[in-house]
Design an enzyme around this catalytic site. Structure first.
Site, PDB file in Angstrom:
ATOM      1  CE  LYS A  77      -3.905   2.001   2.587  1.00  0.00           C
ATOM      2  NZ  LYS A  77      -4.757   1.855   3.790  1.00  0.00           N
ATOM      3  CB  SER A 151      -8.136   3.557   2.695  1.00  0.00           C
ATOM      4  OG  SER A 151      -7.297   3.000   3.698  1.00  0.00           O
ATOM      5  CB  SER A 175      -8.331   0.704   5.668  1.00  0.00           C
ATOM      6  OG  SER A 175      -9.138   1.830   5.452  1.00  0.00           O
TER       7      SER A 175
HETATM    8  N1  GLN Z   1     -13.231   4.035   6.243  1.00  0.00           N
HETATM    9  C1  GLN Z   1     -12.578   4.506   7.435  1.00  0.00           C
HETATM   10  C2  GLN Z   1     -12.201   5.959   7.289  1.00  0.00           C
HETATM   11  O1  GLN Z   1     -12.395   6.505   6.233  1.00  0.00           O
HETATM   12  C3  GLN Z   1     -11.398   3.660   7.772  1.00  0.00           C
HETATM   13  C4  GLN Z   1     -10.198   3.966   6.968  1.00  0.00           C
HETATM   14  C5  GLN Z   1      -9.008   3.187   7.397  1.00  0.00           C
HETATM   15  O2  GLN Z   1      -9.103   2.199   8.106  1.00  0.00           O
HETATM   16  N2  GLN Z   1      -7.862   3.655   6.959  1.00  0.00           N
HETATM   17  O3  GLN Z   1     -11.708   6.562   8.208  1.00  0.00           O
END
Ligand code: GLN
Length: 481
Positions: A77, A151, A175
């Site tokens: 990532k 994400s 995420s």
């Molecule tokens: N969807 C969540 C957010 O937008 C989690 C994102 C994540 O775990 N990086 O904060």
């Protein structure tokens, strides 16, 4: 070769049946073939992968010790710092940023992680669909009109499509788990502190964890083995011994106490079929010898609003460093304040700006207690809920998310609908406990994830339960598209 698990590929490489170079070349060819449809990567590194694979082969030829995980091409990532390889975080503001050091999570790969590329992601990991990337959205390999989740959507799509055998993602509120669920993979968020965050570009520092995204549970155990451990360079990394995650993996669930979390299974928006798949997984574990009951996390429902105060509050602080002075983009202007303003206005996307504003507001004088203070109290309540639940159960079970993958564009204009997707994954994040998503079955032909959560540092138990569930469910990795 693309159908093998990472573990199986590693065994073949160590037996010298397949060379690491052949594996890297196969991944590169697959990237060529499908990337135009998927957009899993922000930066491809095909040559680097070949060079490094050749060095692994050379070490094998010389009879040096090579660990299993070093043999397998990986997608990383783009939030993890990779020395000399552009690391954008999905943002324009870091478009040309080249880290000078490697993230600590990668050190066990030696000097040569066979990296196929830097995977696409929501900007600064804020999002649930990878549509907030400044480099275009990633498509779900199971259905190109749908999101891969986020994400870590690029990481998930890459593994599901065979652009690498496994990937590293990061999980702040879901995420790793949610994109794994959307793409038919296993995704593990380790205990907070289990994996060093040094070199992980910060989103919400009290929540961020790096985790494996893999084709099966054994691969998740192997990749966790590679990345776990104490690191003096991250003061929040835990000085707790790293157990052997593979040795107890096949021990089964006889006598294990598993609690179905009522609030998350019946949470708002959880589709009937998704609920059914979770309950079916619980039944399969019961048939395999586990004791299954129902458990309550009474404050779990408040996790979502608490998270969407705490995470933005930390964002407003962590992202202050992108001011055009030291990192990445600088938009020149007369005077330093005007330079900051223009740089941040042009460099950040809408969701990142929204979070910075929400977080700054929540922390400002007069509102601090009402928002941030209150959210922290909820967080403590949720930690207590988990403590009470783990007094009676070893593992907790729920859906990973309310629905299978949604359509591209479906939620982009509705931030609250996007946030609501995280309802089941956020409680474990706030408590800092480990949680894993495994594929439980299909709904409308799309994969559905089931989440298992464990007590602090109980990854061996969690992986063992996940392994038993995976074997009972009969779900096998299939290469898509
Ligand atoms: N969807 C969540 C957010 O937008 C989690 C994102 C994540 O775990 N990086 O904060």
């Amino acid at each position: 070769m693309l159908e093998l698990s990472a573990f199986e590929l590693a065994e073949r490489v160590l037996d010298r049946e397949i060379s690491a170079t052949e594996a890297a070349a196969t991944a590169n060819a697959r990237v060529e073939e499908v990337e135009g449809r998927l957009n899993s990567f922000i930066t491809g590194t095909p040559e680097l992968a070949l060079e490094r694979a050749a060095r692994v082969d050379e070490r094998l030829r010389r009879g040096e010790e090579v660990r299993r995980w070093e043999c397998v091409p990986i997608a990383i990532k783009d939030v993890l710092s990779t020395r000399g390889v552009r690391t954008t975080c999905g943002s324009r503001i870091l478009e040309d940023f080249e880290p000078v050091y490697e993230a600590s999570a990668l050190v066990n790969f030696g000097p040569d992680p066979i990296m196929v590329g830097k995977a696409n992601m929501d900007e600064f990991a804020m999002g649930s669909s990878t549509e907030n990337s400044a480099y275009g959205p990633t498509h779900n390999p199971w259905d190109l009109s749908r999101v891969p989740g986020g994400s870590s959507g690029g990481s998930a799509a890459a593994v599901a499509a065979g652009e690498g055998w496994w990937a590293l993602g990061t999980d702040t509120g879901g995420s790793v788990r949610q994109p794994a669920a959307f793409c038919g993979l296993v995704g593990l968020k380790p205990t907070y502190g289990r994996v060093s965050r040094y070199g992980l570009i910060a989103f919400a520092s009290s929540l961020d964890q790096i985790g494996p995204m893999t084709r099966d549970v054994r691969d998740a155990a192997l990749l966790l083995q590679a990345i776990a451990g104490h690191d003096p360079r991250d003061s929040t990394s835990a000085d707790v011994e790293v157990p052997d995650y593979l040795s107890s993996l096949e021990d089964g669930v006889e006598g294990l106490r598993i609690g179905i979390v009522r609030e998350l299974t019946e949470a708002e928006g959880v589709e009937e079929e998704v609920r059914e798949i979770s309950l079916r997984t619980a039944r399969l574990l019961q048939e395999a010898g586990a004791e299954v009951g129902e458990v309550s996390l009474p404050h779990a429902g408040y996790g979502l609003p608490a998270y969407y105060i705490i995470a933005p509050a930390e964002v407003s602080s962590n992202l202050a460093r992108y001011d055009g002075v030291r990192y990445g983009l600088r938009v020149p202007a007369d005077g330093v304040h005007e330079m900051y303003r223009r740089t941040r206005a042009r460099g950040f996307g809408d969701e990142v700006k929204r979070r910075i504003m929400l977080g700054t507001y929540a922390l400002s004088a007069g509102y601090y207690e009402a928002y941030y203070g209150q959210a922290q109290k909820v967080r403590t309540k949720i930690i207590e809920d988990f403590r009470n639940a783990f007094a009676r159960y070893d593992v907790l079970l729920s859906p990973t998310c309310p629905t299978p993958a949604f359509g591209l564009g479906e939620k982009v204009d509705d931030p609250l609908a996007m946030y609501a997707n995280d309802i089941c994954s956020i409680p474990a994040s706030l408590a800092g406990v480990p949680a894993i998503s495994i594929p439980g079955g299909l709904s409308r032909g799309l994969p559905v994830g089931v989440q298992l959560m464990g007590d602090y540092f109980s990854e061996p138990t969690l992986l063992r339960a996940a392994r038993a569930a995976e074997q009972a469910s009969g779900f096998h990795f299939r290469l898509k598209p």
